[in-house]
Scaffold this active site. Structure first.
Site, PDB file in Angstrom:
ATOM      1  N   GLN A  80     -19.543  39.611 -47.231  1.00 19.68           N
ATOM      2  CA  GLN A  80     -20.114  39.139 -48.512  1.00 19.68           C
ATOM      3  C   GLN A  80     -21.260  37.808 -47.901  1.00 19.68           C
ATOM      4  O   GLN A  80     -22.148  37.873 -48.350  1.00 19.68           O
ATOM      5  CB  GLN A  80     -19.509  38.806 -50.020  1.00 19.68           C
ATOM      6  CG  GLN A  80     -18.554  39.415 -50.663  1.00 19.68           C
ATOM      7  CD  GLN A  80     -19.048  40.512 -51.183  1.00 19.68           C
ATOM      8  OE1 GLN A  80     -21.049  40.711 -51.415  1.00 19.68           O
ATOM      9  NE2 GLN A  80     -18.736  42.246 -51.910  1.00 19.68           N
ATOM     10  N   CYS A 108     -11.464  47.067 -55.728  1.00 23.27           N
ATOM     11  CA  CYS A 108     -10.436  47.382 -54.513  1.00 23.27           C
ATOM     12  C   CYS A 108     -10.487  45.600 -53.831  1.00 23.27           C
ATOM     13  O   CYS A 108     -10.271  45.198 -53.667  1.00 23.27           O
ATOM     14  CB  CYS A 108     -11.941  47.445 -53.554  1.00 23.27           C
ATOM     15  SG  CYS A 108     -12.583  49.060 -54.123  1.00 23.27           S
TER      16      CYS A 108
END
Lengths: 414, 150
Positions: A211, A372
């Site tokens: 990210q 997740c």
């Protein structure tokens, strides 16, 4: 409500025009794509680079003695230079191509974990990891006898640094594997401090930058990171290509992970010898077209520049937090001080999946579920959240559409 | 703006999803199984008590998930009461067709109360929400203990 100050250096309309998919209508409505943290859309430059390679310049690489192979090898290897530049690595040989961040983490778990770490040593992860940075370390624990330790977070979704440091007290920690930015909470972790503490106790550090690298300039040398992974498809590039950065002396000391062509120096039936890094870790024909696409993505991101990207996304995130927090019954999950363009939330009257189905009807794409990160959900006492995540093409107007629609979602379920 | 979604989120689904009538753990049960949808995190557990002839005397469930999965579980409990394992499997096959296509040809009386779930077939990603409790029930009847909707 005051209009947020969006960075004037960024012409969002011109940027959006480079993403063909954003012209799509969903059920007759403009696509509002707020799921970039799962995978980002692709600019024309990336699409053209991949199509162009297939149309004009393609052959297998690293082995052909003909023009096409040589040109394709050059194009593919140029991506290694681009990735080294992106991360400010000192040496292009420190860039290993993998399929995605997951494969990069598994490579380190397998090769560094089993090859260098000793049974009884510990791996430290945090309480806000993606499954891809949990499961490989469980597998290492079960196969190799290492221990798995989890550094806790506070209720705001920030790493508890005192508790983190305490995990090193017995001197057993050999490796820290921690996210650079949470895919659920948007929190950045204090990477520099994490690494300083680990190094002071003789441990190496792997950062999961899946990210973070999308939103912020990463400098592995300034951070003194030992390993850093990211994936191409979240960085406006293709799927199937990712990067593992490793300090050269570590990569040199590590045994190969997968065997095959391209990773050897010589092969006889008695024994084989290994190619030099990074090729030692790159068995088999790689994702050539995708590698060339990643170069285009990196150049495209560099062309816009991280200062403008970070400023735009910070303004978007502020705007989103302000608009969403004002919705009755909506709870924003995670309140870290240092955060990026990912906002998770719950609504009192509707389950995240039901929210996502209604938003989809309005042309708005969000993620819903455990992202997740089941152990994090458990820590937060939640089953699931809805998540809006932003990219360089996201506009404040799209955030407003999300907020206005969420108010109607809540009314629908009254 | 969402009025066309009332075909999916109709009064029955909302009522059963919000206030399920059979969401309870059976204290006295003969079989139980858990069902997981690992992609979205939905989870359901089903408990079954058999009658002397081996048919289903009582079913209870616990679910964490969306309105659709809870409503589907709640309606399922009523549909399978008094059925043998074989006829329950037959009902599930018919219900799965209903969830996937919206059709219930020669619809069994027991399945008619589940017709409010027919619209789920227009939302492919949500079909698993409706079938997960059935997967768990079948796993319980077969003594498997756990299943997924994958």
């Amino acid at each position: 409500m005051n209009a947020p100050s969006f960075d004037a250096r960024l012409d969002i309309a011109a940027i959006r025009a480079q993403f063909p998919i954003l012209e799509q209508k969903i059920r007759g409505k403009d696509l509002v794509f707020l799921d970039s943290a799962a995978s980002a859309q692709k600019p024309r430059a990336v699409i053209d680079a991949m199509v162009g390679a297939m149309e004009t310049q393609y052959a297998n690489i690293h082995r052909g003695l003909h023009w096409m192979s040589e040109r394709t090898t050059e194009a593919y290897e140029a991506t290694r230079d681009a990735a080294a530049r992106l991360l400010n690595a000192g040496d292009r040989h420190e860039i290993v191509f993998v399929r995605n961040s997951t494969e990069g983490i598994n490579l380190v778990a397998h090769s560094y974990g089993r090859g260098i770490m000793k049974p009884g040593q510990a791996v430290v992860i945090s309480a806000m990891e993606h499954h891809s940075n949990i499961v490989p370390w469980q597998m290492l624990r079960d196969a190799h006898g290492t221990e798995l330790r989890v550094a806790p977070i506070n209720d705001a979704g920030e790493l508890d640094m005192a508790a983190y440091e305490a995990l090193f007290a017995d001197g057993k920690v050999g490796l820290v594997a921690i996210t650079h930015m949470s895919n659920v909470l948007g929190s950045y972790t204090p990477a520099e401090r994490i690494i300083q503490i680990a190094h002071a106790h003789g441990a190496k550090v792997l950062l999961d930058g899946s990210q973070a690298v999308v939103h912020r300039r990463v400098d592995v040398r300034a951070l003194d990171a030992d390993f850093y992974v990211f994936t191409g498809h979240k960085l406006y590039g293709p799927t199937g290509i990712g990067v593992l950065y490793g300090k050269r002396e570590l990569l040199e000391a590590m045994p190969p992970w997968m065997g095959g062509g391209d990773m050897i120096s010589s092969v006889t039936y008695e024994r084989s010898t290994w190619a030099r890094v990074p090729h030692k870790f790159e068995a088999g024909t790689p994702a050539i077209i995708e590698g060339i696409g990643l170069n285009a993505a990196i150049e495209w991101v560099e062309g816009i520049g991280y200062p403008a990207i970070a400023a735009h996304e910070a303004a978007l995130t502020d705007h989103a937090l302000s608009r969403l927090s004002a919705i009755e019954g909506l709870t924003v999950i995670g309140r870290a001080q240092d955060r990026g363009g990912v906002v998770s939330f719950t609504l009192d009257r509707a389950h995240a999946h039901d929210i996502a189905t209604l938003l989809d009807r309005a042309g708005i794409a969000v993620r819903a579920g455990h992202h997740c990160a089941e152990p994090l959900m458990h820590r937060l006492g939640l089953e699931s959240t809805a998540r809006a995540s932003f990219g360089i093409y996201t506009t404040p107007g799209e955030i407003d559409v999300l907020a206005d629609t969420l108010i109607k979602v809540r009314e629908f379920f009254q | 703006m969402f009025e066309d979604l009332r075909d999916l989120y109709n009064a029955t689904i909302i009522e059963r999803g919000r206030r399920p009538r059979h969401m309870r753990r059976l204290e006295d049960f003969d079989a139980t199984a858990k069902g997981d949808n690992p992609m979205c995190g939905d989870r359901v557990q089903v408990w079954v008590k058999y009658a002397g002839d081996g048919t289903i005397a009582a079913t209870g469930f616990d679910a964490r998930g969306c309105e659709i999965s809870k409503a589907a579980a709640d309606l399922m409990v009523e549909a399978v009461a008094g059925h043998s394992a074989t006829s329950t499997r037959r009902l599930f096959a018919a219900f799965r067709t209903l969830a996937q296509t919206g059709e219930c040809a020669e619809c069994a009386e027991e399945l008619k109360p589940m017709l409010p779930l027919a619209a789920v077939h227009e939302y492919p990603s949500r079909v698993k929400c409706a079938t997960l409790p059935w997967h768990a029930l079948i796993a319980a009847l077969e003594g498997e203990g756990a299943t997924t909707s994958e």
